[in-house]
Design a protein around this motif. Structure first.
Motif, mmCIF file in Angstrom:
data_model
loop_
_atom_site.group_PDB
_atom_site.id
_atom_site.type_symbol
_atom_site.label_atom_id
_atom_site.label_comp_id
_atom_site.label_asym_id
_atom_site.label_seq_id
_atom_site.Cartn_x
_atom_site.Cartn_y
_atom_site.Cartn_z
ATOM 1 N N THR A 277 -6.241 -11.848 0.390
ATOM 2 C CA THR A 277 -8.108 -10.692 0.766
ATOM 3 C C THR A 277 -7.580 -9.702 -0.211
ATOM 4 N N VAL A 278 -8.712 -9.464 -0.347
ATOM 5 C CA VAL A 278 -9.063 -8.087 -1.142
ATOM 6 C C VAL A 278 -7.714 -7.457 -0.149
ATOM 7 N N ALA A 279 -8.001 -7.000 0.364
ATOM 8 C CA ALA A 279 -7.019 -5.805 0.756
ATOM 9 C C ALA A 279 -5.763 -5.729 1.104
ATOM 10 N N GLU A 280 -5.297 -6.876 0.724
ATOM 11 C CA GLU A 280 -3.735 -6.804 -0.289
ATOM 12 C C GLU A 280 -3.321 -6.865 -1.003
ATOM 13 N N ILE A 281 -4.522 -7.660 -1.994
ATOM 14 C CA ILE A 281 -4.045 -7.701 -3.234
ATOM 15 C C ILE A 281 -4.375 -6.139 -3.779
ATOM 16 N N ASP B 36 -3.615 -3.460 -2.503
ATOM 17 C CA ASP B 36 -2.658 -2.074 -1.864
ATOM 18 C C ASP B 36 -1.298 -2.491 -2.631
ATOM 19 N N PRO B 37 -1.207 -1.254 -3.471
ATOM 20 C CA PRO B 37 -0.197 -0.845 -4.410
ATOM 21 C C PRO B 37 1.120 -1.679 -3.649
ATOM 22 N N GLU B 38 1.405 -1.005 -3.203
ATOM 23 C CA GLU B 38 2.845 -2.048 -2.740
ATOM 24 C C GLU B 38 2.501 -3.198 -2.242
ATOM 25 N N THR B 39 2.104 -3.366 -1.615
ATOM 26 C CA THR B 39 2.214 -5.136 -1.540
ATOM 27 C C THR B 39 1.625 -6.135 -2.557
ATOM 28 N N LYS C 270 4.220 -9.272 -7.398
ATOM 29 C CA LYS C 270 5.395 -8.857 -8.726
ATOM 30 C C LYS C 270 6.259 -9.822 -8.839
ATOM 31 N N GLY C 271 6.800 -8.630 -7.764
ATOM 32 C CA GLY C 271 8.961 -9.224 -7.324
ATOM 33 C C GLY C 271 8.292 -10.591 -7.337
ATOM 34 N N GLU C 272 7.985 -11.816 -6.094
ATOM 35 C CA GLU C 272 7.754 -12.554 -5.937
ATOM 36 C C GLU C 272 7.434 -13.795 -7.394
#
Length: 174
Positions: A134-138, A140-143, A148-150
């Motif tokens: 979702t746009v909310a997931e993308i 959010d800086p923490e998400t 990016k880590g994954e």
């Protein structure tokens, strides 16, 4: 009248010695209980020192093992090589939204001997990871940092450790 003499301690007589009852030429030995106290203090200090030495040795052993063992056996970090830019791609998100994603791969020096890497594997991994969010997931800086880590972890596996880092160069949602 007869003079009475009394024996005290080690055969000394009253009044024997100097006038005024001062100390005699022969000193009495130090009492035993004080010597035993010093012995107990020394033993206690020895036990405490031994416990500290053993504790320090155990900490060094276990922390050394957790840190990877010997410093000589540790592998040095790879040297950064060239940065390979990947053309931005548009990804479908949930609810009809889009993500424009551009990224670059930080390769290691060892990867330079293989020629230009195939970026198709990286694009495929990005599509699989980011699509459907979702746009909310993308947004959010923490998400985003977690994603990016994954993504970096997947790239390290896909390129067999030849990718050191990934840089997001284009990240736009619509």
């Amino acid at each position: 009248m007869p003079i009475e003499q009394r024996v005290i301690g080690g055969g000394q007589k009253i009044g024997g010695g100097k006038i005024g009852g001062g100390a005699t030429a022969k000193e009495a030995p130090a009492p035993e209980p004080e010597a035993k106290k010093k012995g107990k203090k020394g033993l206690l200090i020895g036990i405490i020192a031994g416990v500290l030495v053993l504790g320090g040795a155990a900490a060094y052993y276990f922390l050394g093992m957790a840190g990877g063992g010997d410093a000589e056996a540790a592998e040095p970090p790879p040297e950064p090589g060239e940065v390979v830019a990947v053309e931005p791609i548009s990804l479908n998100l949930a609810q009809g939204h889009y993500l424009r994603l551009g990224f670059s791969l930080q390769m290691t020096v060892e990867a330079g001997g293989h020629g230009a890497p195939d970026t198709g594997k990286a694009v495929d991994a990005a599509i699989a990871l980011f699509s459907g969010k979702t746009v909310a997931e993308i947004s959010d800086p923490e998400t985003r940092d977690t994603l990016k880590g994954e993504f970096l972890h997947q790239l390290e596996e896909l390129y067999h450790g030849e990718v050191m880092d990934v840089y997001l160069t284009n990240y736009v949602t619509q």
